[in-house]
Design a protein around this motif. Structure first.
Motif, PDB file in Angstrom:
ATOM      1  N   ILE A  63       0.858  -1.179   0.000  1.00 52.03           N
ATOM      2  CA  ILE A  63       0.000   0.000   0.000  1.00 52.03           C
ATOM      3  C   ILE A  63       0.894   1.228   0.000  1.00 52.03           C
ATOM      4  CG2 ILE A  63      -1.827   1.224   1.231  1.00 52.03           C
ATOM      5  CD1 ILE A  63      -2.276  -1.587   2.684  1.00 52.03           C
ATOM      6  N   SER A  64       0.900   1.940  -1.108  1.00 53.96           N
ATOM      7  CA  SER A  64       1.715   3.144  -1.263  1.00 53.96           C
ATOM      8  C   SER A  64       0.785   4.343  -1.251  1.00 53.96           C
ATOM      9  CB  SER A  64       2.476   3.075  -2.581  1.00 53.96           C
ATOM     10  OG  SER A  64       3.151   4.278  -2.823  1.00 53.96           O
ATOM     11  N   MET A  65       0.964   5.236  -0.270  1.00 56.29           N
ATOM     12  CA  MET A  65       0.075   6.388  -0.132  1.00 56.29           C
ATOM     13  C   MET A  65       0.573   7.583  -0.934  1.00 56.29           C
ATOM     14  SD  MET A  65      -2.404   5.447   1.690  1.00 56.29           S
ATOM     15  CE  MET A  65      -3.010   4.577   3.096  1.00 56.29           C
ATOM     16  N   TYR A  66      -0.327   8.477  -1.215  1.00 58.14           N
ATOM     17  CA  TYR A  66      -0.036   9.668  -2.005  1.00 58.14           C
ATOM     18  C   TYR A  66       1.069  10.508  -1.375  1.00 58.14           C
ATOM     19  CZ  TYR A  66      -0.744  14.069  -4.426  1.00 58.14           C
ATOM     20  OH  TYR A  66      -0.547  15.209  -5.153  1.00 58.14           O
ATOM     21  N   ASP A  67       1.085  10.588  -0.044  1.00 58.37           N
ATOM     22  CA  ASP A  67       2.092  11.420   0.627  1.00 58.37           C
ATOM     23  C   ASP A  67       3.414  10.694   0.825  1.00 58.37           C
ATOM     24  OD1 ASP A  67       1.312   9.650   2.601  1.00 58.37           O
ATOM     25  OD2 ASP A  67       1.103  11.161   4.157  1.00 58.37           O
ATOM     26  N   GLY A  68       3.548   9.507   0.271  1.00 57.56           N
ATOM     27  CA  GLY A  68       4.792   8.756   0.359  1.00 57.56           C
ATOM     28  C   GLY A  68       4.749   7.693   1.431  1.00 57.56           C
ATOM     29  N   GLY A  69       5.762   6.888   1.430  1.00 59.95           N
ATOM     30  CA  GLY A  69       5.818   5.794   2.382  1.00 59.95           C
ATOM     31  C   GLY A  69       5.069   4.579   1.878  1.00 59.95           C
ATOM     32  N   MET A  70       5.312   3.470   2.542  1.00 52.89           N
ATOM     33  CA  MET A  70       4.718   2.215   2.110  1.00 52.89           C
ATOM     34  C   MET A  70       4.352   1.382   3.329  1.00 52.89           C
ATOM     35  SD  MET A  70       4.561  -0.060  -0.808  1.00 52.89           S
ATOM     36  CE  MET A  70       5.673   0.743  -1.901  1.00 52.89           C
ATOM     37  N   THR A  71       3.189   0.783   3.276  1.00 51.67           N
ATOM     38  CA  THR A  71       2.717  -0.149   4.291  1.00 51.67           C
ATOM     39  C   THR A  71       2.419  -1.455   3.578  1.00 51.67           C
ATOM     40  OG1 THR A  71       1.748   1.619   5.621  1.00 51.67           O
ATOM     41  CG2 THR A  71       0.907  -0.589   6.005  1.00 51.67           C
ATOM     42  N   ALA A  72       2.713  -2.575   4.216  1.00 51.11           N
ATOM     43  CA  ALA A  72       2.433  -3.885   3.632  1.00 51.11           C
ATOM     44  C   ALA A  72       1.447  -4.629   4.518  1.00 51.11           C
ATOM     45  CB  ALA A  72       3.718  -4.681   3.486  1.00 51.11           C
ATOM     46  N   TRP A  73       0.643  -5.501   3.899  1.00 49.90           N
ATOM     47  CA  TRP A  73      -0.268  -6.371   4.632  1.00 49.90           C
ATOM     48  C   TRP A  73      -0.067  -7.792   4.148  1.00 49.90           C
ATOM     49  CZ3 TRP A  73      -3.866  -9.964   3.233  1.00 49.90           C
ATOM     50  CH2 TRP A  73      -4.671 -10.465   4.256  1.00 49.90           C
ATOM     51  N   ASP A  74       0.048  -8.715   5.093  1.00 53.35           N
ATOM     52  CA  ASP A  74       0.066 -10.133   4.782  1.00 53.35           C
ATOM     53  C   ASP A  74      -0.666 -10.867   5.900  1.00 53.35           C
ATOM     54  OD1 ASP A  74       1.895 -10.279   6.905  1.00 53.35           O
ATOM     55  OD2 ASP A  74       3.623 -10.489   5.589  1.00 53.35           O
ATOM     56  N   LYS A  75      -0.521 -12.167   5.983  1.00 56.74           N
ATOM     57  CA  LYS A  75      -1.262 -12.952   6.973  1.00 56.74           C
ATOM     58  C   LYS A  75      -0.927 -12.563   8.414  1.00 56.74           C
ATOM     59  CE  LYS A  75      -1.785 -16.755   3.816  1.00 56.74           C
ATOM     60  NZ  LYS A  75      -1.371 -18.081   3.422  1.00 56.74           N
ATOM     61  N   GLN A  76       0.215 -11.916   8.630  1.00 54.20           N
ATOM     62  CA  GLN A  76       0.581 -11.457   9.973  1.00 54.20           C
ATOM     63  C   GLN A  76       0.016 -10.075  10.301  1.00 54.20           C
ATOM     64  OE1 GLN A  76       3.169 -13.076   7.983  1.00 54.20           O
ATOM     65  NE2 GLN A  76       2.412 -14.872   9.060  1.00 54.20           N
ATOM     66  N   GLY A  77      -0.569  -9.387   9.335  1.00 59.45           N
ATOM     67  CA  GLY A  77      -1.156  -8.071   9.559  1.00 59.45           C
ATOM     68  C   GLY A  77      -0.405  -6.976   8.819  1.00 59.45           C
TER      69      GLY A  77
END
Length: 97
Positions: free
Chosen positions: A56-70
């Motif tokens: 998940i890449s947001m407009y303001d930058g940075g990245m978050t990931a999601w998998d089976k662990q959350g």
């Protein structure tokens, strides 16, 4: 919009939240209930790699990931990847503008 191997449909919203649809109901993830979205806003770019991780890449930058662990924060940056170029187990390559 993206779909993970579990069958979830993920939808990014204008306000920086991400909706997950399991076929019956929607669940919303935002800075109000997901610490990994704390400073994120704008329509997220959603990408799924071969291993099933949602990036998940947001407009303001940075990245978050999601998998089976959350959810997990991956990095913070003002640069937003344009797309995922390649993925293999444990490795992902993104294209930046």
């Amino acid at each position: 919009m993206a779909q993970t191997p579990e069958g979830y449909l993920w939808i990014g919203t204008l306000f920086g939240s991400v909706l997950r649809f399991d076929g019956t109901r929607f669940e919303s993830y935002s800075s109000a209930n997901t610490p990994e979205f704390l400073l994120k806003w704008g329509v997220p770019r959603l990408m799924v790699d071969r291993g099933g991780t949602l990036w998940i890449s947001m407009y303001d930058g940075g990245m978050t990931a999601w998998d089976k662990q959350g959810f997990r924060s991956v990095f913070t940056s003002t640069n937003q990847p344009e797309r995922m170029l390649w993925s293999a187990p444990g490795r992902v390559v993104f294209v930046f503008g």
